[in-house]
Design a protein around this motif. Sequence first.
Motif, short mmCIF file in Angstrom:
data_model
loop_
_atom_site.label_atom_id
_atom_site.label_comp_id
_atom_site.label_asym_id
_atom_site.label_seq_id
_atom_site.Cartn_x
_atom_site.Cartn_y
_atom_site.Cartn_z
N GLN A 124 0.83 -1.21 0.00
CA GLN A 124 0.00 0.00 0.00
C GLN A 124 0.87 1.26 0.00
N LYS A 125 1.96 1.21 0.77
CA LYS A 125 2.89 2.34 0.79
C LYS A 125 3.51 2.55 -0.60
N GLU A 126 3.91 1.45 -1.25
CA GLU A 126 4.51 1.54 -2.59
C GLU A 126 3.51 2.14 -3.59
N VAL A 127 2.26 1.72 -3.50
CA VAL A 127 1.22 2.24 -4.39
C VAL A 127 1.04 3.73 -4.14
N THR A 128 1.00 4.13 -2.89
CA THR A 128 0.84 5.54 -2.55
C THR A 128 2.01 6.36 -3.09
N VAL A 129 3.21 5.85 -2.91
CA VAL A 129 4.39 6.56 -3.42
C VAL A 129 4.28 6.71 -4.94
N PHE A 130 3.90 5.64 -5.64
CA PHE A 130 3.79 5.72 -7.10
C PHE A 130 2.75 6.75 -7.51
N TYR A 131 1.59 6.74 -6.89
CA TYR A 131 0.53 7.66 -7.29
C TYR A 131 0.80 9.10 -6.86
N ASN A 132 1.83 9.32 -6.06
CA ASN A 132 2.24 10.68 -5.74
C ASN A 132 3.34 11.19 -6.67
N THR A 133 3.79 10.36 -7.60
CA THR A 133 4.76 10.80 -8.61
C THR A 133 4.02 11.57 -9.70
N PRO A 134 4.74 12.32 -10.52
CA PRO A 134 4.08 13.00 -11.65
C PRO A 134 3.31 12.03 -12.56
N THR A 135 3.87 10.87 -12.82
CA THR A 135 3.17 9.88 -13.66
C THR A 135 1.91 9.39 -12.96
N GLY A 136 2.01 9.08 -11.68
CA GLY A 136 0.84 8.62 -10.92
C GLY A 136 -0.25 9.67 -10.88
N GLN A 137 0.14 10.92 -10.69
CA GLN A 137 -0.84 12.00 -10.69
C GLN A 137 -1.49 12.16 -12.06
N LYS A 138 -0.69 11.98 -13.10
CA LYS A 138 -1.23 12.08 -14.46
C LYS A 138 -2.25 10.96 -14.69
N ILE A 139 -1.95 9.75 -14.22
CA ILE A 139 -2.88 8.63 -14.37
C ILE A 139 -4.22 9.00 -13.74
N LEU A 140 -4.17 9.52 -12.52
CA LEU A 140 -5.40 9.88 -11.83
C LEU A 140 -6.16 10.99 -12.55
N THR A 141 -5.44 11.90 -13.15
CA THR A 141 -6.06 13.04 -13.83
C THR A 141 -6.70 12.64 -15.16
N VAL A 142 -6.00 11.84 -15.96
CA VAL A 142 -6.48 11.54 -17.31
C VAL A 142 -7.29 10.25 -17.40
N GLU A 143 -7.38 9.51 -16.31
CA GLU A 143 -8.07 8.22 -16.34
C GLU A 143 -9.49 8.28 -16.92
N PRO A 144 -10.31 9.26 -16.54
CA PRO A 144 -11.66 9.30 -17.13
C PRO A 144 -11.65 9.47 -18.65
N ASP A 145 -10.76 10.32 -19.15
CA ASP A 145 -10.67 10.52 -20.61
C ASP A 145 -10.16 9.27 -21.30
N ILE A 146 -9.13 8.66 -20.73
CA ILE A 146 -8.58 7.43 -21.31
C ILE A 146 -9.66 6.35 -21.32
N ALA A 147 -10.38 6.21 -20.23
CA ALA A 147 -11.43 5.19 -20.14
C ALA A 147 -12.50 5.42 -21.21
N GLN A 148 -12.87 6.66 -21.43
CA GLN A 148 -13.86 6.96 -22.46
C GLN A 148 -13.33 6.61 -23.85
N ASN A 149 -12.09 7.01 -24.13
CA ASN A 149 -11.48 6.69 -25.42
C ASN A 149 -11.37 5.18 -25.63
N ILE A 150 -10.95 4.48 -24.61
CA ILE A 150 -10.82 3.03 -24.70
C ILE A 150 -12.19 2.40 -24.93
N GLY A 151 -13.19 2.90 -24.23
CA GLY A 151 -14.55 2.39 -24.41
C GLY A 151 -15.03 2.56 -25.84
N GLU A 152 -14.79 3.72 -26.42
CA GLU A 152 -15.22 3.98 -27.79
C GLU A 152 -14.46 3.09 -28.78
#
Length: 176
Positions: A124-152
Motif C-alpha cells: 500500500q505504501k509503494e502504491v501511494t508513493v507511485f501515485y504521488n509521482t508526476p506519472t501517478g498524478q497524471k494517471i489519476l487526472t487523465v483516467e476518465p478521458d482514457i477510459a472513455q477513449n478506450i470504451g469507444e
Amino acid sequence: MMKKLFIAVFLFTSLAGYSQEKTYHEQVLKYFQVNGTADQYSNATNGLFDLLKNQYASKNVPDAVWNELKTETPKQVDRILNMLVSAYRGSYNQEDIQNMLAFYETGAGRQMLTDKTALDYEQQKEVTVFYNTPTGQKILTVEPDIAQNIGEISEIWSRDLYRMMVDKLAEKGYTM
C-alpha cells in the motif's frame, strides 16, 4: 555541400523520430501485456465465440469451423491493442509509459492489478508513493478521458469483429 548536409540532417532526425515512435509504440504494447489488457481482449474474443455458438446452435456449425475462426484471435487482439496505443499517445509520454511499466512489474503493482484488497501494508505504501509521482498524478487526472477513449475504441472493435465473424460464417453457408 550545404544541401547535402541539410539532407543528411533531415534524414537523421526523421529516422530518430521514427525510432522513438516505434519504441513508444512497443513500450505501450508491452504495458498492455503487463497490466492485463491483452488478456482482457483475448477473453473478450473468446466470449464473442461463446455468444456466436449460442446464436448459431441450431445451424450445427462444426467444431472445425469454429476452430478455424478462432485462429483470427491473436491477429484481432493485436489489432485492438495497436488501436489502443492511440488512446495513450495523447496523454502519456514515453517516460510515463516507462514509469508505469516499472511500477506494474513490481510486486505491489502486480498485486494491485490482481486484487487491490489483498495489498499488504508495505505494498500500500509503494502504491501511494507511485501515485504521488508526476506519472501517478497524471494517471489519476487523465483516467476518465482514457477510459472513455478506450470504451469507444473497444466498441468499434467488438462491433467490427462480430460483423467479420458473422460474414465469415455466412461465406461458409451458415446464416442466422
